[in-house]
Enzyme design. Sequence first.
Site, PDB file in Angstrom:
ATOM      1  N   HIS A 149       0.805  -1.233   0.000  1.00 31.67           N
ATOM      2  CA  HIS A 149       0.000   0.000   0.000  1.00 31.67           C
ATOM      3  C   HIS A 149       0.839   1.284   0.000  1.00 31.67           C
ATOM      4  O   HIS A 149       0.304   2.349  -0.288  1.00 31.67           O
ATOM      5  CB  HIS A 149      -0.927   0.039   1.220  1.00 31.67           C
ATOM      6  CG  HIS A 149      -1.959  -1.037   1.250  1.00 31.67           C
ATOM      7  ND1 HIS A 149      -2.838  -1.250   0.204  1.00 31.67           N
ATOM      8  CD2 HIS A 149      -2.259  -1.969   2.185  1.00 31.67           C
ATOM      9  CE1 HIS A 149      -3.634  -2.269   0.501  1.00 31.67           C
ATOM     10  NE2 HIS A 149      -3.298  -2.726   1.693  1.00 31.67           N
ATOM     11  N   ASP A 184      -3.268 -10.994  -1.730  1.00 27.36           N
ATOM     12  CA  ASP A 184      -3.723 -10.393  -0.471  1.00 27.36           C
ATOM     13  C   ASP A 184      -5.217 -10.063  -0.614  1.00 27.36           C
ATOM     14  O   ASP A 184      -5.696  -9.818  -1.721  1.00 27.36           O
ATOM     15  CB  ASP A 184      -2.906  -9.108  -0.271  1.00 27.36           C
ATOM     16  CG  ASP A 184      -3.013  -8.485   1.104  1.00 27.36           C
ATOM     17  OD1 ASP A 184      -4.086  -7.962   1.433  1.00 27.36           O
ATOM     18  OD2 ASP A 184      -2.013  -8.488   1.839  1.00 27.36           O
ATOM     19  N   HIS A 186      -6.564  -7.357   0.246  1.00 24.33           N
ATOM     20  CA  HIS A 186      -6.663  -5.929  -0.082  1.00 24.33           C
ATOM     21  C   HIS A 186      -6.048  -5.663  -1.454  1.00 24.33           C
ATOM     22  O   HIS A 186      -5.067  -6.302  -1.843  1.00 24.33           O
ATOM     23  CB  HIS A 186      -5.943  -5.091   0.982  1.00 24.33           C
ATOM     24  CG  HIS A 186      -6.520  -5.260   2.355  1.00 24.33           C
ATOM     25  ND1 HIS A 186      -5.999  -6.139   3.275  1.00 24.33           N
ATOM     26  CD2 HIS A 186      -7.583  -4.658   2.953  1.00 24.33           C
ATOM     27  CE1 HIS A 186      -6.716  -6.079   4.390  1.00 24.33           C
ATOM     28  NE2 HIS A 186      -7.680  -5.196   4.216  1.00 24.33           N
ATOM     29  N   ASP A 272      -4.047 -12.604   4.566  1.00 24.40           N
ATOM     30  CA  ASP A 272      -5.338 -12.150   5.088  1.00 24.40           C
ATOM     31  C   ASP A 272      -6.495 -12.587   4.196  1.00 24.40           C
ATOM     32  O   ASP A 272      -7.658 -12.337   4.507  1.00 24.40           O
ATOM     33  CB  ASP A 272      -5.362 -10.632   5.308  1.00 24.40           C
ATOM     34  CG  ASP A 272      -4.798  -9.838   4.148  1.00 24.40           C
ATOM     35  OD1 ASP A 272      -4.522 -10.445   3.091  1.00 24.40           O
ATOM     36  OD2 ASP A 272      -4.626  -8.616   4.298  1.00 24.40           O
TER      37      ASP A 272
END
Length: 442
Positions: A149, A184, A186, A272
């Site tokens: 990120h 992931d 995200h 995750d």
Amino acid sequence: MDTGGNSLPSGTDGVKRKVCYFYDPEVGNYYYGQGHPMKPHRIRMTHALLAHYGLLQNMQVLKPFPARERDLCRFHADDYVSFLRSITPETQQDQLRQLKRFNVGEDCPVFDGLFSFCQTYAGGSVGGAVKLNHGLCDIAINWAGGLHHAKKCEASGFCYVNDIVLAILELLKQHERVLYVDIDIHHGDGVEEAFYTTDRVMTVSFHKFGDYFPGTGDIRDIGYSKGKFYSLNVPLDDGIDDESYHYLFKPIIGKVMEVFRPGAVVLQCGADSLSGDRLGCFNLSIKGHAECVKFMRSFNVPLLLLGGGGYTIRNVARCWCYETGVALGVEVDDKMPQHEYYEYFGPDYTLHVAPSNMENKNSRQLLEEIRNKLLEYLSKLQHAPSVQFQERPPDTELPEVYQEDGDERWDPDSDMDVDDERFSNELFPFHDSPVFMVQYSN
């Protein structure tokens, strides 16, 4: 010390690959703060499992050399890197304006050793890229990396330095095209943004989409200018299981490998997306997650495996241990050996955990629509783009410390003081323009 499986030019998925594994024993000591879901301790737990399963002896185990300021500045803004280097818990109250400017605070707190932590995890990822570039391994692993990120000028989503972008920039010195795949939960927004306008890096992100951090990653976001169709987003809903995930992953990635023909692949293995994650809402098993690693490995292209998210830390350690075995071509036993963190894994003390019975909100019709749309985008790429190599920057020779004997390879200061501006401008032509920045406003 030359250890690990034989490096072979081709072969089935069962063939041994030569694997380099980066680990710093200090990484587990960094602490984001009480109640924060990101826990670097999970890297130490993973390492303990690898040791007790006997996997370390099959790899070249390296302590990464910390990335220097100038290494970080190949992507990040100088003033942002300078801020990360200087900020401490004791001085942060005097720099409130800077904290806000660089988005450092709640999600991305200031903690003791913050800059050293960034140097360590970035050093492992860039070091892995260097090893691959020199042909010294087939697969490089840095479970401390994968912080996807972080942006050029700001922290985001528990990530301060984007080690993935730095590693890809290193790989681009040797390879015309690099593929980035993100599993992931995200969206891999920081990496997508960095390479949104180039056709030399293709980014493919499989993620939860809809009222979920970071809010980006729509299927219609496909890249810009020269990079059009070189960013692919696979938006998923809650409860996706192994079968549904691979119904998309395998045909899409198979087509990407066929049409893009990357010289190297970076796979971000954020855990995750596993069932039962503290912050996640997917329903993947560890074997289902690892099937992505197995599939990428089967193409026999230089492969960099990185960590990422993962907040139920016992499952993160389980997952990355199992995926290290996949990289090595070793099937690890479900029954867990005794080790220093054994009590984390009760009451079953097994490597695998069953997925839950949560509802899969991804209907077959929705999955078919996503698959067809992405394959349509890929059909617009007629052939892999060609790149002329003229005056490319010299290869980095980051030193690492061998865990086995503590020897330092290479001189830390032998790395060049080169002007990478021409290389950077080719890849990031719009970085400071409103046109580029508007692509990412939420």
